[in-house]
Design a protein around this motif. Structure first.
Motif, short mmCIF file in Angstrom:
data_model
loop_
_atom_site.label_atom_id
_atom_site.label_comp_id
_atom_site.label_asym_id
_atom_site.label_seq_id
_atom_site.Cartn_x
_atom_site.Cartn_y
_atom_site.Cartn_z
N CYS A 1 0.85 -1.19 0.00
CA CYS A 1 0.00 0.00 0.00
C CYS A 1 0.88 1.24 0.00
N CYS B 1 -0.12 4.27 1.01
CA CYS B 1 -0.55 5.33 1.93
C CYS B 1 0.56 5.61 2.93
N CYS C 1 0.86 2.69 6.08
CA CYS C 1 1.29 1.30 5.98
C CYS C 1 2.80 1.21 5.89
N HIS D 1 -5.70 4.78 6.49
CA HIS D 1 -5.39 3.83 5.42
C HIS D 1 -6.66 3.53 4.62
ZN ZN Z 1 -2.19 1.78 3.60
#
Ligand code: ZN
Length: 412
Positions: free
Chosen positions: A324, A326, A329, A346
Motif C-alpha cells: 500500500c 498510503c 502502511c 489507510h
Molecule cells: Zn495503507
C-alpha cells in the motif's frame, strides 16, 4: 468520535460528510465542532426510521432516544404508541361521529424535522460550552463555520410495506412544498432487497417518487452486502438506479452504506455519491442494533475489511497482498500494531484512490484488475486461504457483473 481525526486530516480526499442525527445528539459538541472544523459540506440524516414500530423497541432505552423525541416533538405520540410510530400515527381517522386526530400531523412533522436539520449544527456553535472546548483545543472557529447542511433530508421510515412507502412519499412531498428558495430536499428510499429483483416493485417505487419534485434521493437497500451479493441483485440494483435516473434526470442519487461496488458506480457517474462508513459496516439492517466493532483492516486487494488478526497472518505469509502506498502502511509493522486512526486513514486513502482510479480509466480496466486480483487471492497458501478464495470469487462476481452491465449499456 475516533473518526473525526482521520476525517479532518484527509478532508481534501472526500466531498462531504453524512451525519446521523442520533450520533449528533450523542456527542453534540464533538460532532458539531467536527463538522464546523472541516470545510466540507454535510447533510444530516434525521434517523427517524429508528422511532418506528418495531425498530423503536430496540432503541427506546438509548441515550439519544429521548433527545430526538423531544427535538422532533414526538414525546406524546410515543407515549400513545410506546412501540414506536406506525403509518396510522399519521392518519386522521373517523370513529363513529368523532374525528380522531392523527397522533402526528405530517405537515407539522415535516416542518419540525427540516427546522431541526437547518439549525441543529448552528445551535451547537452558539452553545457556550463549545467555546470552552475550543479554547482548550485552540481550534479557530467562528459561528459562521457552524453552517447549515448542503441539502435537507425528508423524514422517513423503513418501508417494508406499502403504507409506509406511501407515508414516506407524503412526507417528502410536504418537505418539497415548504422548502425555502435555494434549499434542496432529498428523500430516502429505504426498502428491502426483494424489491430490486421485482420489475413490478421497482416500477411502483420509481413511479411513486417520480412526481415529488425532489432534488435527490438517498438509497438504502436493507442488509445489502455488496461484497456478498449475487450478480442478479447487483445488476438489479443498477437497474433500479438507472430507472430512477431516467424518471427524473436532474435528481441526484446517493447510495447510503455502500462499499467498493458503489464506489465504481459513483466514479462512473451512475450514482452521484456514495456514503462510506469509516471503520464501520458497509451495509445496514434496520432491525439490528449492531454491536461493538472488532479491530479491522482494509484489505485493498479484495476491497474488503478483514479482522486485524487475518491481516497480520497475511503480512507473514503473503506481504505482497498488503502492499500500500498510503503514509500509514509500513511492511515492518503489521496492521494489528497500527492505531485505530492509522487504520482509518489507510481505509480513507484506499477508498478514495479506488474512486479516482475508477473515474479516470475505462470500466474494462477495472474489470481486468478485478480478475487479476481474484487470481492472486486464489493462489495464496495461508491458514486463511478459504476466506481469500471467497474474496476471490466475489471479485470475479463483480467483474462478471460489470461485464454484464457494460453489455446492457448501463455502465461505460
Ligand atoms: Zn495503507
Amino acid at each position: 468520535m475516533r473518526e473525526a481525526e482521520p476525517l479532518t486530516t484527509l478532508q481534501s480526499r472526500y466531498r462531504g460528510l453524512a451525519i446521523e442525527a442520533h450520533i449528533l445528539e450523542l456527542y453534540a459538541n464533538a460532532v458539531g465542532t467536527f463538522v464546523a472544523s472541516t470545510s466540507r459540506p454535510y447533510f444530516l440524516d434525521p434517523s427517524t426510521y429508528k422511532l418506528a414500530d418495531p425498530i423503536f423497541g430496540d432503541f427506546r432505552e438509548k441515550r439519544w432516544a429521548d433527545v430526538l423525541l423531544e427535538n422532533y416533538g414526538l414525546q406524546e405520540a410515543t407515549q400513545a404508541s410506546p412501540d414506536g410510530l406506525t403509518p396510522t400515527s399519521f392518519e386522521t381517522s373517523t370513529s363513529g361521529s368523532k374525528n380522531m386526530l392523527a397522533e402526528v400531523d405530517p405537515t407539522k412533522f415535516a416542518k419540525v424535522i427540516l427546522d431541526y436539520e437547518r439549525e441543529r449544527v448552528s445551535t451547537v456553535g452558539e452553545s457556550a460550552k463549545v467555546w470552552d472546548v475550543l479554547e482548550e483545543t485552540g481550534a479557530l472557529l467562528t459561528p459562521d463555520d457552524f453552517r447549515p447542511p448542503e441539502f435537507l433530508v425528508a423524514p422517513y421510515f423503513f418501508a417494508d410495506n406499502t403504507k409506509t412507502l406511501d407515508l414516506n412519499v407524503k412526507l417528502a412531498h410536504e418537505c418539497v412544498t415548504i422548502r425555502k428558495t435555494n434549499e434542496k430536499v432529498f428523500a430516502a428510499i429505504a426498502v428491502t432487497r426483494d424489491n430490486l429483483t421485482s420489475d413490478v416493485a421497482r416500477k411502483r417505487i420509481v413511479e411513486k417518487y417520480a412526481g415529488v419534485g425532489l432534488d435527490g434521493l438517498l438509497l438504502w437497500i436493507a442488509d445489502f452486502r455488496e461484497w456478498a451479493e449475487d450478480s442478479i441483485y447487483l445488476e438489479a440494483f443498477v437497474q433500479f438506479i438507472s430507472e430512477l435516473k431516467t424518471s427524473s434526470p436532474s435528481r441526484q442519487i446517493y447510495n447510503l452504506f455502500g462499499g467498493y461496488f458503489s464506489v465504481v458506480l459513483a466514479a462512473r457517474h451512475l450514482l452521484d455519491g456514495t456514503v462510506q462508513g469509516v471503520g464501520i459496516s458497509e451495509f445496514r439492517d434496520p432491525f439490528s442494533t449492531g454491536g461493538g466493532g472488532i479491530p479491522r483492516f482494509y484489505l485493498a486487494i479484495s476491497h474488503q475489511l478483514v479482522g486485524t488478526d487475518i491481516a497480520d497472518d497475511l503480512a507473514q505469509v503473503a506481504p505482497e497482498l498488503l502492499k500500500c502506498s498510503c503514509s500509514e502502511c509500513n511492511p515492518k509493522s503489521p496492521p494489528g500494531s497500527m492505531s485505530f486512526s492509522a487504520r482509518d486513514r489507510h481505509f480513507i486513502f484506499c477508498r478514495t484512490r479506488e474512486y479516482d482510479e475508477a473515474e479516470k480509466r475505462a470500466v474494462s480496466v477495472t474489470i481486468q484488475e478485478l480478475q487479476d486480483s481474484a487470481a492472486r487471492l486464489d493462489n495464496v497458501k495461508s491458514p486463511n486461504s478459504e476466506l481469500l478464495k471467497a474474496h476471490s470469487r466475489q471479485l470475479d462476481k463483480w467483474a462478471k457483473t460489470f461485464e454484464n452491465l457494460v453489455s446492457a449499456g448501463l455502465i461505460s
